[in-house]
Design a protein around this motif. Structure first.
Motif, PDB file in Angstrom:
ATOM      1  N   PRO A 206       0.811  -1.225   0.000  1.00 48.45           N
ATOM      2  CA  PRO A 206       0.000   0.000   0.000  1.00 48.45           C
ATOM      3  C   PRO A 206       0.843   1.273   0.000  1.00 48.45           C
ATOM      4  O   PRO A 206       1.895   1.334   0.633  1.00 48.45           O
ATOM      5  CB  PRO A 206      -0.817  -0.117   1.291  1.00 48.45           C
ATOM      6  CG  PRO A 206      -0.817  -1.565   1.618  1.00 48.45           C
ATOM      7  CD  PRO A 206       0.493  -2.103   1.138  1.00 48.45           C
ATOM      8  N   ILE A 207       0.383   2.270  -0.723  1.00 53.96           N
ATOM      9  CA  ILE A 207       1.013   3.590  -0.723  1.00 53.96           C
ATOM     10  C   ILE A 207       0.401   4.387   0.416  1.00 53.96           C
ATOM     11  O   ILE A 207      -0.811   4.594   0.465  1.00 53.96           O
ATOM     12  CB  ILE A 207       0.788   4.307  -2.069  1.00 53.96           C
ATOM     13  CG1 ILE A 207       1.476   3.531  -3.197  1.00 53.96           C
ATOM     14  CG2 ILE A 207       1.303   5.741  -2.015  1.00 53.96           C
ATOM     15  CD1 ILE A 207       1.166   4.058  -4.575  1.00 53.96           C
TER      16      ILE A 207
ATOM     17  N   SER B 235     -12.735  -2.083   0.309  1.00 53.39           N
ATOM     18  CA  SER B 235     -12.516  -0.775   0.934  1.00 53.39           C
ATOM     19  C   SER B 235     -11.448  -0.024   0.140  1.00 53.39           C
ATOM     20  O   SER B 235     -10.974  -0.488  -0.896  1.00 53.39           O
ATOM     21  CB  SER B 235     -12.086  -0.956   2.390  1.00 53.39           C
ATOM     22  OG  SER B 235     -10.864  -1.679   2.460  1.00 53.39           O
ATOM     23  N   TYR B 236     -11.054   1.143   0.635  1.00 57.68           N
ATOM     24  CA  TYR B 236     -10.068   1.977  -0.055  1.00 57.68           C
ATOM     25  C   TYR B 236      -8.844   2.194   0.829  1.00 57.68           C
ATOM     26  O   TYR B 236      -8.960   2.322   2.052  1.00 57.68           O
ATOM     27  CB  TYR B 236     -10.679   3.329  -0.419  1.00 57.68           C
ATOM     28  CG  TYR B 236     -11.623   3.291  -1.594  1.00 57.68           C
ATOM     29  CD1 TYR B 236     -11.220   3.735  -2.848  1.00 57.68           C
ATOM     30  CD2 TYR B 236     -12.921   2.808  -1.454  1.00 57.68           C
ATOM     31  CE1 TYR B 236     -12.086   3.709  -3.936  1.00 57.68           C
ATOM     32  CE2 TYR B 236     -13.790   2.764  -2.532  1.00 57.68           C
ATOM     33  CZ  TYR B 236     -13.366   3.217  -3.759  1.00 57.68           C
ATOM     34  OH  TYR B 236     -14.216   3.173  -4.840  1.00 57.68           O
ATOM     35  N   ILE B 237      -7.685   2.246   0.200  1.00 57.56           N
ATOM     36  CA  ILE B 237      -6.435   2.563   0.898  1.00 57.56           C
ATOM     37  C   ILE B 237      -6.315   4.081   0.996  1.00 57.56           C
ATOM     38  O   ILE B 237      -6.562   4.790   0.018  1.00 57.56           O
ATOM     39  CB  ILE B 237      -5.232   1.994   0.137  1.00 57.56           C
ATOM     40  CG1 ILE B 237      -5.351   0.477   0.026  1.00 57.56           C
ATOM     41  CG2 ILE B 237      -3.926   2.379   0.818  1.00 57.56           C
ATOM     42  CD1 ILE B 237      -4.444  -0.112  -1.016  1.00 57.56           C
ATOM     43  N   GLU B 238      -5.910   4.573   2.159  1.00 59.66           N
ATOM     44  CA  GLU B 238      -5.743   6.014   2.354  1.00 59.66           C
ATOM     45  C   GLU B 238      -4.279   6.394   2.235  1.00 59.66           C
ATOM     46  O   GLU B 238      -3.425   5.840   2.918  1.00 59.66           O
ATOM     47  CB  GLU B 238      -6.273   6.421   3.722  1.00 59.66           C
ATOM     48  CG  GLU B 238      -6.083   7.906   4.029  1.00 59.66           C
ATOM     49  CD  GLU B 238      -6.494   8.254   5.438  1.00 59.66           C
ATOM     50  OE1 GLU B 238      -7.697   8.476   5.676  1.00 59.66           O
ATOM     51  OE2 GLU B 238      -5.598   8.294   6.318  1.00 59.66           O
ATOM     52  N   ALA B 239      -3.989   7.336   1.353  1.00 55.00           N
ATOM     53  CA  ALA B 239      -2.633   7.883   1.213  1.00 55.00           C
ATOM     54  C   ALA B 239      -2.699   9.387   1.445  1.00 55.00           C
ATOM     55  O   ALA B 239      -3.563  10.063   0.877  1.00 55.00           O
ATOM     56  CB  ALA B 239      -2.064   7.576  -0.168  1.00 55.00           C
ATOM     57  N   ASN B 240      -1.801   9.898   2.291  1.00 52.92           N
ATOM     58  CA  ASN B 240      -1.829  11.331   2.586  1.00 52.92           C
ATOM     59  C   ASN B 240      -0.769  12.075   1.795  1.00 52.92           C
ATOM     60  O   ASN B 240       0.148  11.475   1.235  1.00 52.92           O
ATOM     61  CB  ASN B 240      -1.658  11.574   4.089  1.00 52.92           C
ATOM     62  CG  ASN B 240      -0.275  11.162   4.585  1.00 52.92           C
ATOM     63  OD1 ASN B 240       0.741  11.712   4.157  1.00 52.92           O
ATOM     64  ND2 ASN B 240      -0.224  10.197   5.501  1.00 52.92           N
TER      65      ASN B 240
END
Length: 387
Positions: free
Chosen positions: A57-58, A150-155
């Motif tokens: 994951p990023i 679901s979705y991966i969260e990248a900031n």
């Protein structure tokens, strides 16, 4: 048709089509005849391939380059099938409409594929991007990452902190482009006297930095704490800085024509580095540069004139230092008196002369000749020292 024949036909259908058959012998109460009730149902649904997506994951995307590229592999499990389509879905905190981006995949073996997503350029007002990856096979099999849809969260945060203990470790600030490198600090085991919190901050190019003059940074990082205490100078960490694709964001810049500088408190001093143009990173071995942490910037290489190496002032007094500028490892400055006798030789950063001779005593007041050896040429000049 007798009972035996019907039974034989049904058994044949079961063997040929993979369906299950049951029957019942029923006596009709109205007429004395035997009738048969037949139930046909599928023993199981047609099996589809299972797609397993392997992806790291990023978590973070560069605040200057603002590009997300995901990579990974896909394994098809079950029946023999081929990949059909793959795509990435995403939305952002400032635009909740779900969009799709195409994915290019390459078959590595019968069931194994590698993939890379098309670059997603993230807007300047975005602070978070959310994404997932979907794939389907030629037989209708599907795969998702994450599996629960679901979705991966990248900031798009500027900084990251991490605790490093005496065992050492690797501290990574992700770039967001998995086809390229990251910004990394590597600590050797036993290098630190005690554990400590470390921080890497990617500075916006619009932020004001001291002593830049005409220099224009492509990208700048701050590594803290700046004054790092290690058990052995040779165990100073190495740092790798990601610079992305500056030509896209800053115009016609050749990635082979860049340099790394460290802010020494009064100026941006050049440091030695290695440049990995494929990964878009530069690496500095801090122990070899005799520097500390703090501010490191990547700049387009400047085309310097002879005067850019000379000291800013030609006269200096006892207690002051005369600095020869823009020099790095391999360069040298030799000071001579007016009779041609060597007084002092400077071979390492910061290339400053404080008026002392080689033996540590102060030179007499008067004029001195210097010769700067840089890039295979000699630059000469004169200065005056006043005691």
């Amino acid at each position: 048709m007798n009972k035996k024949l019907v039974f034989t036909i049904l058994i044949g259908l079961f063997i040929f089509t993979g369906i299950s058959v049951s029957y019942a012998d029923i006596i009709n109460s109205v007429t004395p005849k035997r009738t048969y009730s037949v139930e046909i149902s599928f023993a199981h649904s047609i099996e589809k391939s299972n797609i397993v997506i392997d992806h790291m994951p990023i978590e973070r995307v560069s605040v200057n380059m603002r590009t997300l590229v995901a990579t990974g592999t896909v394994i098809l499990q079950g029946p023999v099938a081929t990949m059909n389509t793959m795509f990435l879905q995403y939305y952002t905190d400032d635009d909740t409409v779900v969009k799709t981006s195409s994915i290019t995949y390459t078959q590595l073996s019968e069931r194994l594929y590698s993939f890379v997503t098309e670059p997603i350029i993230i807007g300047k007002s975005t602070e978070y991007i959310y994404y997932n990856i979907i794939a389907d096979a030629s037989d209708g099999g599907e795969g998702k990452y994450p599996r629960d849809n679901s979705y991966i969260e990248a900031n798009l945060k500027q900084m990251k902190s991490q605790y490093i203990d005496t065992a050492g470790g690797v501290f990574t600030l992700q770039s967001g482009d998995q086809t390229k490198g990251n910004t990394i600090e590597i600590f050797a085991s036993g290098a630190l006297l005690s554990g400590s919190n470390f921080r890497i901050k990617e500075l916006y190019t619009s932020e004001s930095l001291p002593y830049l003059g005409n220099l224009r940074p492509i990208i700048t990082y701050e590594f803290t704490p700046a004054d790092l205490i290690v058990t052995n100078q040779a165990l100073m960490p190495s740092i790798t800085l990601y610079y992305g694709d500056p030509a896209v964001y800053y115009g016609d810049i050749n990635v082979n024509d860049i340099e790394v500088r460290w802010l020494n408190g009064t100026s941006w001093e050049k440091v030695n580095f290695t440049n990995d143009v494929n990964m878009r990173t530069v690496t500095v071995n801090v122990a070899l540069t005799n520097n500390k942490l703090g501010y490191y910037g990547i700049f387009e290489k400047t085309k310097l004139t002879d005067n850019d190496y000379r000291p800013e002032y030609r006269v200096f007094k006892l207690g002051e230092k005369l600095q020869f500028r823009n020099l790095q490892a391999g360069d040298s400055v030799t000071i001579y008196d007016i009779n041609g006798r060597q007084v002092r030789k400077l071979t390492a950063s910061p290339f400053e002369w404080d008026g002392r001779k080689t033996d540590g005593s102060y030179a007499e007041s008067g004029s001195y000749i210097y010769q700067i050896k840089v890039n295979g040429k000699i630059i000469s000049g004169s200065v005056a020292f006043v005691r």
